[in-house]
Design an enzyme around this catalytic site. Structure first.
Site, mmCIF file in Angstrom:
data_model
loop_
_atom_site.group_PDB
_atom_site.id
_atom_site.type_symbol
_atom_site.label_atom_id
_atom_site.label_comp_id
_atom_site.label_asym_id
_atom_site.label_seq_id
_atom_site.Cartn_x
_atom_site.Cartn_y
_atom_site.Cartn_z
ATOM 1 N N ARG B 256 -20.011 -25.505 23.829
ATOM 2 C CA ARG B 256 -20.209 -24.063 23.663
ATOM 3 C C ARG B 256 -21.696 -23.820 23.446
ATOM 4 N NH1 ARG B 256 -18.541 -22.183 18.123
ATOM 5 N NH2 ARG B 256 -20.786 -22.093 17.847
ATOM 6 N N HIS B 260 -20.106 -18.707 18.548
ATOM 7 C CA HIS B 260 -18.655 -18.532 18.606
ATOM 8 C C HIS B 260 -18.340 -17.137 19.151
ATOM 9 C CE1 HIS B 260 -14.488 -18.097 17.430
ATOM 10 N NE2 HIS B 260 -14.805 -17.093 16.633
ATOM 11 N N TYR B 269 -25.960 -23.892 11.484
ATOM 12 C CA TYR B 269 -25.163 -25.112 11.338
ATOM 13 C C TYR B 269 -25.352 -26.133 12.457
ATOM 14 C CZ TYR B 269 -22.032 -22.290 14.340
ATOM 15 O OH TYR B 269 -21.514 -21.503 15.336
#
Lengths: 336, 365
Positions: B256, B260, B269
């Site tokens: 990805r 998100h 992160y």
């Protein structure tokens, strides 16, 4: 007319529905060769085949989730949840999928599921086998919630539930499974609405509202009250969502006094909804605040203690005394 | 144990754009020339749809958007392997699959603009309304496949989900049911390495594909950024299902590249070097290299593909900004198939409430 047990009446209704519509399939745990732990699906797998009476692996969420997929393809699944307390693993699929898919898809996908749930206590069972989880589902939009109290309604309304294009939670009072009653198998199903309560006993002084196994207890209480000169009108709700307020209002406008009884815990229960709505709708006809006679806000107790929890005839009569302002167990206690 | 490359990863097109032979090669032997160009166009267009929708969100036209950036090969390769009568049950990130199914672009963004609870009609493109509850749709796919088998049809249900979903009970239950009933379903897991901020290492201590054999389901790990390999393994799984061989599990190892959703901030992160590393394995770049090497990416072709992407993006934008506002009482629609007396009363009361403003001379409180 034939005489049959409550359980046989549902079995016969299921058989009729399966004969009537080849898209009706049953899925649940132990419903095949065994016929279900209560034998409600007795012989159905033998007669309709394992492809239509499906013994499911032990996963309630999957029973509901695969039923959703079958409904997507035009089937009418009837899911059996073995015991009331086993429904929670399926809660997400029921609340977030079954109940909402018609809304989410803007009416393009129908979810004509029937979810059969043996519910309630009084059979001396182990934990998780005597619960009354109906309020969770009554609180969930998109579901219809039914609870039948006698073989005739069970026979007719299980067929109505299966024919309904909305998902229906069908709560069967398991302690009534072995009670016999008259069933007219040729009855006009159209005369059984999925939204109508029924006045079981007409009365003038108090409206006593019950459903499921407590309908019989309420009727017994009404007979006992009559000996004391109190005329109790007993209403079997039958439909818990929607509630039939037309019938309830007509009764309370007449009696002015309302008692609601259920095995489920009091807080946030069906009684709360009935009391609040009736108070809103016919406040000036009420002679006393509505009274609830319910299970306590406790986990369902062990078998030897369940009689404390379950509303029985005497507790209902005590509730009748309270709503009539007669001497009762809470007399003298402020704010009861 | 986990890896993003290696011998157990099916790959037919290397990051350098070299087409390699392998046991799966025969499944896509027909994909050459115009068909390769078609896959390239698909991936460019869905990346453009994704960028346009992301821009619409940044401009305040959409409340949210879940980008698929980096997952184009997994979605186009598998999506183009499907037959019209197959049925897809996806999560919210499968807009590339929806494109393959023929979804209207405006239907892709209705939900994200907040105008409607869903977009397309599932029965028009044989793709369910995307699922937000993680993994729940895998059971729906399995049930649909069970019903397909009851019907005696040879259509296949395909469940799309991510690496995070594999921790859900529903996904594991779906595999139990699919195996027990030998349901014609394909579990297509896009392992994009991240479930919002949680790395796949938190979900699984083994390659995700390793789990399926424990359920009695054959599985394969495929390079999810290799459109040919994704198509090949999907074709194989579909053929297995159609011929009565039951369910299959595909783990498409991808990445990805974006957040998100547009509400997420991966810089909190993720190691930026990781993204750079994966950019070197970009699914579109590698197909472009192959096309170039084969003389299939002429100026005419790129002009045509870019024009198509521009056109689709313009349609998406136009559809988005011209969506009609929902009606005041639309919230009550379709809760039930037939009127529900209590809800009807609420609708009636709310309609009177709204009318009371008009009676008072208009305006809102």
């Amino acid at each position: 007319m034939s005489t049959m047990t409550f359980g046989r009446a549902i079995n016969t209704g299921l058989r009729r529905a399966m004969e009537h519509d080849s898209k009706v399939v049953l899925i649940g745990e132990d419903i095949g060769k065994l016929g279900g732990v209560f034998r409600i699906t007795d012989e159905l797998q033998k007669d309709f085949g394992a492809h239509r009476v499906i013994d499911a692996p032990l996963a309630e969420s999957a029973i509901l989730g695969t039923a959703v997929g079958m409904a997507y393809r035009g089937y009418r699944p009837v899911c059996e949840i073995q015991f009331d307390g086993f429904i929670y693993p399926a809660f997400n699929q029921i609340v977030s999928q079954v109940a909402k898919l018609h809304y989410r898809t803007q009416g393009r996908v129908k979810m004509p599921l029937t979810i059969r749930v043996p519910f309630g206590g009084g059979i001396g069972a182990a934990e998780h086998h005597s619960e009354s989880p109906e309020a969770y589902f009554m609180h969930t939009s998109g579901l219809r919630v039914i609870s039948v109290s006698n073989p005739q309604d069970a026979f007719a309304m299980i067929q109505q539930a299966i024919a309904c294009d909305d998902p229906v939670l069908f709560f069967e009072p398991k302690r009534r499974y072995h009670v016999k009653g008259e069933v007219d198998e040729e009855v006009d199903l159209g005369s059984f609405s999925l939204e109508q309560a029924r006045v079981e006993i007409a009365g003038e002084d108090v409206t006593l509202v019950a459903y499921g196994a407590l309908v019989q207890v309420a009727k017994d209480a009404a007979l006992a009250a009559r000996e004391e000169g109190i005329s109790v009108e007993v209403i079997d709700l039958r439909s818990l969502s929607p509630l039939d307020f037309a019938t309830l209002e007509a009764s309370v406008r007449k009696t002015g006094r309302l008692v609601i009884t259920h095995e489920a815990a009091m807080t946030g229960g069906l009684g709360a909804e009935v009391a609040a709505s009736i108070t809103e709708r016919c406040f000036y006809h009420l002679e006393h605040a509505p009274v609830r006679v319910t299970g306590f806000d406790i986990p369902y107790p062990p078998a030897k203690m369940e009689h404390h929890h379950l509303p029985d005839l005497d507790r209902m009569l005590d509730g009748v005394d309270r709503v009539l302002g007669r001497t009762n167990s809470l007399s003298g206690l402020e704010g009861n | 144990m986990r890896s993003v490359s290696g011998e157990n990863l099916v790959q037919l097109l290397t990051p350098e754009g070299t087409r390699v032979a392998g046991p799966y090669g025969e499944w896509v032997a027909d994909i050459d020339g115009a068909r390769l160009q078609g896959l390239y166009e698909d991936m460019v267009v869905v990346r453009r749809v994704d960028q346009e929708a992301t821009a619409l969100q940044r401009q305040g036209e959409l409340a949210l958007w879940p980008p698929l950036l980096g997952q184009e090969a997994a979605q186009i390769g598998s999506g183009r392997a499907l037959r019209k009568d197959d049925f897809v049950f996806s999560s919210y990130r499968e807009n590339g699959v929806a494109y393959c199914r023929g979804a209207d672009y405006t239907d892709m963004i209705r939900v994200w603009r907040g105008n409607a609870p869903s977009g397309w009609n599932p029965y028009e493109i044989n793709m369910a309304t995307p699922q937000v509850i993680i993994g729940a749709q895998t059971l729906h796919a399995t049930g649909y496949a069970m019903a397909t088998k009851l019907d005696g049809a040879d259509a296949v249900a395909v469940a799309y989900f991510g690496d995070g979903a594999t921790s859900q009970g529903d996904v594991n239950e779906a595999m139990v049911f699919a195996a027990s009933f030998q349901a014609p379903v394909v579990f297509f897991c896009q392992n994009n390495q991240w479930a919002i901020s949680e790395p796949v290492t938190l979900q699984s201590q083994r390659d995700i594909a390793d789990r399926a054999p424990g359920f009695g389901i054959p599985s394969v790990r495929v390079d999810g950024n290799d459109v040919l390999a994704c198509m090949a393994v999907t074709r194989e799984a579909l053929e297995r299902a159609r011929s009565g061989g039951g369910p299959s599990f595909i783990e498409a190892v991808t990445y990805r590249m974006g957040p998100h959703t547009t509400a997420d901030d991966p810089t909190r992160y993720r190691d930026p070097n990781e993204l750079e590393d994966w950019k070197g394995r970009d699914p579109i770049d590698r197909l472009a290299k192959l096309l170039e090497a084969e003389g299939l990416l002429t100026g005419d072709v790129t002009d045509r593909v870019n024009a198509k992407a521009d056109e689709v993006a313009a349609q998406l934008r136009h559809g988005c900004v011209t969506l009609p506002e929902p009606g005041d009482l639309d919230v009550f629609n379709n809760v039930y198939t037939t009127p529900h007396s209590v809800l009807e009363r609420q609708r009636d009361h709310y309609s009177r409430y709204l009318a009371s403003f008009e009676a008072a001379g208009g305006g809102t409180r």
